[in-house]
Design an enzyme around this catalytic site. Structure first.
Site, short mmCIF file in Angstrom:
data_model
loop_
_atom_site.label_atom_id
_atom_site.label_comp_id
_atom_site.label_asym_id
_atom_site.label_seq_id
_atom_site.Cartn_x
_atom_site.Cartn_y
_atom_site.Cartn_z
N CYS A 1 0.79 -1.24 0.00
CA CYS A 1 0.00 0.00 0.00
C CYS A 1 0.82 1.29 0.00
O CYS A 1 0.76 2.08 -0.95
CB CYS A 1 -0.92 0.03 1.22
SG CYS A 1 -1.86 -1.49 1.51
N HIS B 1 -2.86 7.07 3.53
CA HIS B 1 -1.85 6.07 3.93
C HIS B 1 -0.42 6.43 3.53
O HIS B 1 0.40 5.55 3.27
CB HIS B 1 -2.20 4.67 3.37
CG HIS B 1 -1.61 3.56 4.19
ND1 HIS B 1 -1.52 2.25 3.74
CD2 HIS B 1 -1.06 3.56 5.43
CE1 HIS B 1 -0.96 1.50 4.67
NE2 HIS B 1 -0.67 2.28 5.71
#
Length: 609
Positions: free
Chosen positions: A76, A132
């Site tokens: 991610c 993120h």
């Protein structure tokens, strides 16, 4: 019912758009960039699978340029860093393990991000969904990095219903709290399924967009990433579970999540059409990385025929679904190599802008929209330099090399049992014809052609041309790596290391040079002051009294030496491998004089290739 907060937000949206840029051109296209989370190659039906039918995505894809050899990052945070900076994450210390919510680290604030470039071209910039890439300080958050608004999550994942993140530390400690925001406002009263909430906000942004300026809508869905450990698979509540033809129950639940996601992407495309701006919009669809088929936070996604899964150096981690649509494009399957870092220079070129040197991404715009070859011949696939694993993977032309220590990773082929059917799946072409996107296209005079759709689908299927398969799949050792011709052998099943020593030597030499450029991350440092219990069980920035790079900062954008970590900070910090603190400084060159073990892999390989 629209809540009072939403009415206030809608009232201010047109003013945000007026203020969002300094340069304006009516010819600039709108951009809808859709990134989904942890979706595998075999989780969309336009790649040839009849198991999970994705009619809206397939209708778009078969009218698009499908990117057959598109590479993302393996997990991610690195993927989102590469997208937003146009740089390999290892240059910024953002490679390897994804960010914890309680970690004081983010994309360095010295980096100019993609939405900041777009704002200079006059774009309104909105992020809906997952961030993120830093949340310990306000300087790391989207509103400080070029976005006019952010509605969604700041960390890696949340529960699909409560929107809370439960974070487990390596020492067994747990922190938990809400991670869902409308700009800076915690969404304590939000009770919608997260895919629905994000979709409805994206639609409202489109509906209220001031067309005097171009729109950049970055829709970063958290689906189909697993939820917290107590509820990994979270399809919508109070609805019939479809996909009865799927034999495996967990795979069926996963399919329901993907089906719901596909339906809601169709709704966003319909909103663009209803606004009258679809034909002036570029639509990009990608997954951030491959699926975690097995292991921690597995979601039962499937990357076959590729090897491996999320967070590995194998193709299953980085070869992901990807396509780009515009009304002017001639549909095709493009076989050129493309990397996630290429999106920033490519889309800036499409918008009439440009970016100078100093990035790893290359402008692929003319190649994609025309019949040109890729402007990229090589790609750094992975660098991991942790206490547990040290490995790297690199592709040049048709060949890919993997070196280092991959023990303990998922190095096999996963998910074949999940693909079993117990009855016939839905008919493919009728499913597409009944989708929202197909109906939108029909109103615009773009009819789906049966033969063309099937031809595009057939061309999108991965072909294994090398018929030789090793009895024992190669895994690299301290004295040799693994080498594949991934154009002929996309499943990475026929190791060529001992047969093509000159190619192995050339790729090793190039990889050694890239390895030496990495900014070392240092050990994981988690800060107990981030505990949401200190903030009414909400994940909020907890270090707003300092700037990244201050001596009170642990590894936030710039690495910190042991001398800079005082005793007070250490009382609140959980450090993995404290003995490695002397490696927290940036290593501009990796030499061979003090390297030991697998960290010496590139030095060892000098003498064996």
């Amino acid at each position: 019912m629209i809540k009072a907060r939403e009415l206030i937000w809608l009232r201010w949206l047109p003013f945000l758009c007026v203020l969002c840029g300094s340069v304006y051109s009516s010819k600039r296209p709108n951009i809808l960039f859709i990134m989904v989370d942890d979706m595998g190659w075999n989780d969309v039906s336009y790649h040839g699978s009849d198991q999970i039918i994705t009619p809206n995505l397939d209708t778009l894809a078969t009218q698009s340029v499908i990117l057959q050899q598109y590479y993302s990052e393996a997990i991610c945070t690195p993927a989102r860093t590469a997208l937003l900076t146009g740089k390999y994450p290892m240059r910024l210390g953002m490679h390897g393990m994804p960010l914890y919510n309680s970690e004081d680290r983010g994309i360095p604030i010295t980096e100019q991000l993609f939405p900041e470039y777009l704002k200079k071209l006059g774009y309104c910039t909105h992020l809906v969904g997952k961030w993120h890439v830093g949340m310990s300080r306000r300087q790391f958050l989207p509103l400080s990095r070029g976005y006019d608004s952010h509605y969604g999550t700041r960390g890696g994942f949340v529960d699909y219903y409560t929107h809370h993140k439960v974070e487990g530390w390596p020492n067994g400690r747990q922190f938990f709290g809400l991670d869902f925001f409308d700009d800076d406002i915690p969404q304590n009263e939000e009770d919608r399924y997260i895919v629905d909430a994000l979709t409805e906000r994206a639609i409202k942004i489109i509906q209220n967009h001031n067309e005097s300026r171009p729109l950049f809508l970055h829709l970063a869905h958290t689906a189909p990433h697993a939820g917290n450990e107590g509820g990994l698979l979270q399809p919508p509540l109070f609805s019939t579970v479809r996909n009865r033809h799927i034999a495996h129950s967990d795979r069926r639940l996963y399919a329901e999540m993907v089906t719901h996601l596909d339906t809601h992407i169709g709704k966003v495309v319909r909103a663009l059409a209803n606004k009258g701006i679809l034909q002036d919009t570029i639509i990009v669809f990608v997954s951030d990385n491959g699926a975690p088929t097995v292991g921690q936070f597995n979601n039962w996604g499937v990357n076959l025929p590729f090897r491996g899964k999320k967070q590995t150096p194998w193709e299953g981690a980085v070869r992901v679904p990807a396509f780009i649509w515009h009304s002017s494009f001639k549909p095709k399957v493009w076989d050129g190599i493309m990397h996630i870092t290429d999106w920033m220079p490519t889309l800036l070129a499409a918008a009439g802008g440009e970016i100078g040197t100093g990035i790893d991404g290359v402008n692929q715009w003319n190649s994609i929209r025309g019949e040109g070859e890729s402007k990229r011949n090589d790609v750094l696939i992975a660098i991991e330099d942790s206490a547990t694993n040290v490995y790297a993977a690199y592709r040049s032309g048709d060949y890919k090399i993997i070196v280092g220590n991959v023990s303990g990773l998922s190095n096999g082929y996963y998910g074949s049992d999940f693909l079993r059917l117990k009855e016939s799946p839905p008919d493919y072409f009728p499913s597409l014809r009944s989708s929202d996107v197909a109906k939108v296209f029909e109103k615009l005079g773009m009819q789906l052609d049966y033969d063309q759709v099937l031809a595009m689908r057939k061309a999108s299927v991965i072909r294994q041309l090398d018929g030789v398969r090793d009895l024992i799949p190669c895994e690299p050792t301290p004295t040799r790596g693994c080498l594949y011709n991934v154009r002929q052998d996309p499943s990475e099943s026929h190791n060529l290391w001992s047969r093509a020593t000159k190619i192995a030597a050339l790729l090793t030499s190039r990889l050694r040079a890239l390895w030496s450029m990495q900014q070392r991350r240092g050990p994981l440092a988690l800060d107990a002051r981030s505990d949401p219990a200190n903030f009414d069980y909400i994940w909020v920035p907890w270090l707003n009294d300092t700037m990244p790079g201050d001596t009170n900062n642990n590894n936030s954008g710039t690495n910190t030496t042991a001398n800079n970590i005082d005793a007070g900070i250490l009382e609140n910090t959980y450090l993995v491998n404290k003995s490695d603190l002397d490696t927290r400084t940036v290593a501009s060159v990796v030499g061979c004089d003090r390297a030991t073990g697998f960290r010496n892999l590139l030095c060892l390989l000098k003498s064996v290739v």
